[in-house]
Each structure stands twice: as structure tokens, then as C-alpha cells.
Design an enzyme around this catalytic site. Sequence first.
Site, mmCIF file in Angstrom:
data_model
loop_
_atom_site.group_PDB
_atom_site.id
_atom_site.type_symbol
_atom_site.label_atom_id
_atom_site.label_comp_id
_atom_site.label_asym_id
_atom_site.label_seq_id
_atom_site.Cartn_x
_atom_site.Cartn_y
_atom_site.Cartn_z
ATOM 1 C CB THR A 1 25.335 23.032 16.118
ATOM 2 O OG1 THR A 1 26.320 23.508 17.022
ATOM 3 C CG2 THR A 1 25.302 21.514 16.105
ATOM 4 C CB SER A 2 22.835 27.446 14.114
ATOM 5 O OG SER A 2 22.701 26.920 12.816
ATOM 6 C CB THR A 3 22.739 28.078 18.951
ATOM 7 O OG1 THR A 3 22.034 26.856 19.159
ATOM 8 C CG2 THR A 3 21.964 28.972 18.007
ATOM 9 C CD GLN B 1 21.434 24.128 17.137
ATOM 10 O OE1 GLN B 1 22.421 24.473 16.516
ATOM 11 N NE2 GLN B 1 20.223 24.150 16.629
#
Length: 187
Positions: free
Chosen positions: A8-10, A13
Site C-alpha cells: 500500500t502507498s501509505t 491503508q
Amino acid sequence: MKVGYARTSTFDQIAGLEAQHRLLEETGCTQIFSEQVSSVGERAQFQNALDFVRQGDVLIVTRLDRLARSTSDLLGILAVLEDKQTGLHILDFGGSEMDTHSPTGKLMLTMFGALAQFERELMLVRQREGIERAKAAGKYRGRVPTARRRLPEMLELAQKGLTPPEIANRLQVSRASVYRLLKDERS
């Protein structure tokens, strides 16, 4: 061996990362590498997954956007996997699954990778145009500086004897911001 990769990017999440883990486990992955990092950042766990896979293994990801940043990145990953005689399996590929063991699978993956990159670039252009229109109309001000809003609290904590790192930790702002704002205030 089935080897999974989840990303996930962050950090907010968590649910998305957990869902990816669940899907990879249901698929039979015995080893799962995961991380929470932007696709443009350094992906250490992804590199570990590429280093880990061996001949006959299958690298499994839930979606194409969890794997590659661009078409060239995708082709580079495919080349590494092919050199290692390792397959790639994408679980959710527009409602179906994608397997690169066949020439048709490789072709389809490359085409969809190019289309995904094209769509991403169009989205960024539309976003920039929207921001420019909003700025011209006086409706876009950008992000409100978080640390500067907290200056009164910083000053109060500094008067109580807290150090800048302690203030930064308590207010959840960067130490550099605390040092800079307190210095500006004293000048």
C-alpha cells in the site's frame, strides 16, 4: 513455491494491506513480502521478493498497480522473473486472473501495463489543469501549513522547558519546523 507481494502507498491503508495478505494466503502463498511505501519510493521488500524467488516459483500480486510504476518498470520486472524462470500471477486483472507463463499472458500484461500508465499520466494532467483553474479562480490555496498553526502551543511548551524534539513529538510536527518557528519567533 507461491510467493506473494503486498503493498500500500501509505500507512493509513492498513485495511488494504490486510485484504491483500488475506487474498495471497487464500491463494496458497507460503511466503509473503509486504510494505507500505509509495510505488515511486524504494521498495525494499519488493526487491527482497525478487531476490527470494527461484526457478519454478510464482510471484503473486493482487493487482497490477501493486507491482509496477510504469510500462518500462513492468517490462524490467518481467525480464528479471523470466531470467529466473519464475512466473508472475496477478489475481485481480480486470475481473479475471493473469498468468505470464504463456506468450499471450505476457502480451496482455504488457498491453494493460501501457494502458494503466497512459491513464495515470492523463489523470495527472487533468489534476494539474484543475489546480490551475482553481488557482486562477482564487479557490485553491494549497495545503495549510500545519506547524505554523501550532506555534502558540510550541511557544507555551517551550516556556514550560520542553526541548524542540520533545515539542515536535508531542505536537506531531517535524523537529525542523519547531526549531525554525521558535528561532523566527525569537528574532
